[in-house]
Design a protein around this motif. Sequence first.
Motif, PDB file in Angstrom:
ATOM      1  N   PRO A 312       0.810  -1.226   0.000  1.00 32.12           N
ATOM      2  CA  PRO A 312       0.000   0.000   0.000  1.00 32.12           C
ATOM      3  C   PRO A 312       0.838   1.269   0.000  1.00 32.12           C
ATOM      4  O   PRO A 312       0.346   2.326  -0.350  1.00 32.12           O
ATOM      5  N   CYS A 313       2.122   1.146   0.419  1.00 27.60           N
ATOM      6  CA  CYS A 313       2.991   2.326   0.418  1.00 27.60           C
ATOM      7  C   CYS A 313       3.330   2.771  -0.998  1.00 27.60           C
ATOM      8  O   CYS A 313       3.671   3.926  -1.227  1.00 27.60           O
ATOM      9  N   LYS A 314       3.230   1.862  -1.964  1.00 31.48           N
ATOM     10  CA  LYS A 314       3.497   2.194  -3.354  1.00 31.48           C
ATOM     11  C   LYS A 314       2.192   2.649  -3.986  1.00 31.48           C
ATOM     12  O   LYS A 314       1.335   1.837  -4.356  1.00 31.48           O
ATOM     13  N   GLU A 315       2.009   3.973  -4.082  1.00 39.21           N
ATOM     14  CA  GLU A 315       0.723   4.502  -4.528  1.00 39.21           C
ATOM     15  C   GLU A 315       0.849   5.551  -5.615  1.00 39.21           C
ATOM     16  O   GLU A 315      -0.129   6.205  -5.964  1.00 39.21           O
ATOM     17  N   ASN A 316       2.029   5.694  -6.184  1.00 40.69           N
ATOM     18  CA  ASN A 316       2.213   6.643  -7.280  1.00 40.69           C
ATOM     19  C   ASN A 316       2.945   5.936  -8.416  1.00 40.69           C
ATOM     20  O   ASN A 316       4.059   5.441  -8.232  1.00 40.69           O
ATOM     21  N   TYR A 317       2.312   5.860  -9.560  1.00 36.79           N
ATOM     22  CA  TYR A 317       2.865   5.126 -10.692  1.00 36.79           C
ATOM     23  C   TYR A 317       2.960   6.045 -11.910  1.00 36.79           C
ATOM     24  O   TYR A 317       1.999   6.707 -12.278  1.00 36.79           O
TER      25      TYR A 317
END
Length: 390
Positions: A312-317
């Motif tokens: 969930p910490c990876k939220e910008n792609y």
Amino acid sequence: SQYLNLGKNVPSVEIHSRSVVDMYLMCNMHFGLFDTSTPFTIQPNVSRVLIPPVEYYNANFKMSRLGETIYLTDSAGNISDSYNYTFVQSDNSQGRCADSTVWSFFSTPTPGATNPGGSGCYLGYATAPVITPAPGFYPNPVTLNFINYNSANYRYTINGNQPSLSAPAIPSSHSLRIDTSTTVRVQGFKNGYLPSPVVNASYLIGTHLTLPVFTITTDSSNLWDYNTGIYVAGPNAAATYPYKGANFWQEWKKPGHIEYYDKQKSRLFDFDSDIQIYGNYSRAKPQKSIEMRLSSSYGLGNINYTFIPDKPCKENYDDILLRNAGTDWNKVHFRDAFIERVMKNTYSGYIAAEPASAFLNGVYWGVYTIHEKHDNTFIKDNFGLSNSEL
């Protein structure tokens, strides 16, 4: 240059290692001219020399492609001129029609040259169609309705190709029946106007999928053309696996349109991006990994969303990778993701993944994994986080 001699020059590079590790070095040499009046030619027998593109003067600010007001002021700050421009599509421009004060749209920018005049000046864009019902999942065939604003001439395709005036016209009833899973692309045309933005809408008929879904739409020649298609072997492929030299081994980027549906079948995202084949030997598999590279030049530079719930910490792609399971393709198909997931509770960096289904130009293309890329961005994102986030 004072450092180059007439004739042959031999540049050299040294690289040193303080320990026994794998090493990799890639060097790029750039040449330019300080005096553009000096003639410069490349000898016929010199290969791999890239002529730099023509450079134009650029302002030290950017303008929104959606529209805003731009001002021209004198040295005292007094406004000499201003213009409130509106939305501009990629590779189009706005300016004054040649030898007039009339502001117009142009199909192609002309830096360093006079703006077009006459028929080269457009009043704006044709109005894009509105399609009902909305794109999405339907248990049975659906009939699409096209709302025709401003008497635009609507043309459509169902094979992924960019619509043109030679494409089929929307029937006079302004309706179209869709019996199987299809991505419809529609564009409006009108005399005196530039073509409207393309409307892309996927209708997934009678499918029973429990995974998130990506639909990828691109001109069929970008995929299957013998010389330019990124999914085919092409003219330079080796005869044996993994067919090095094939089109799918090239780092070619092609424009595509992406739609994303979550597990609840809600269409959350709809955007243009570059697409390209990704991976190593798995490029030779019938189902190939696909990388989607977002760019502000297409209107959307990044997406704030948790595509991989396990991280969930990876939220910008700004880069989304659909991986075909690598060399595990058509075997277990989730072995790599499983082994990485086992590492989660060791509090070390691991690559997360999430299964998803994909459609390519309206055709079901199987199960992939939404995968983190194993590159410097991955290292930075993971090792810069706390153990609880990893």
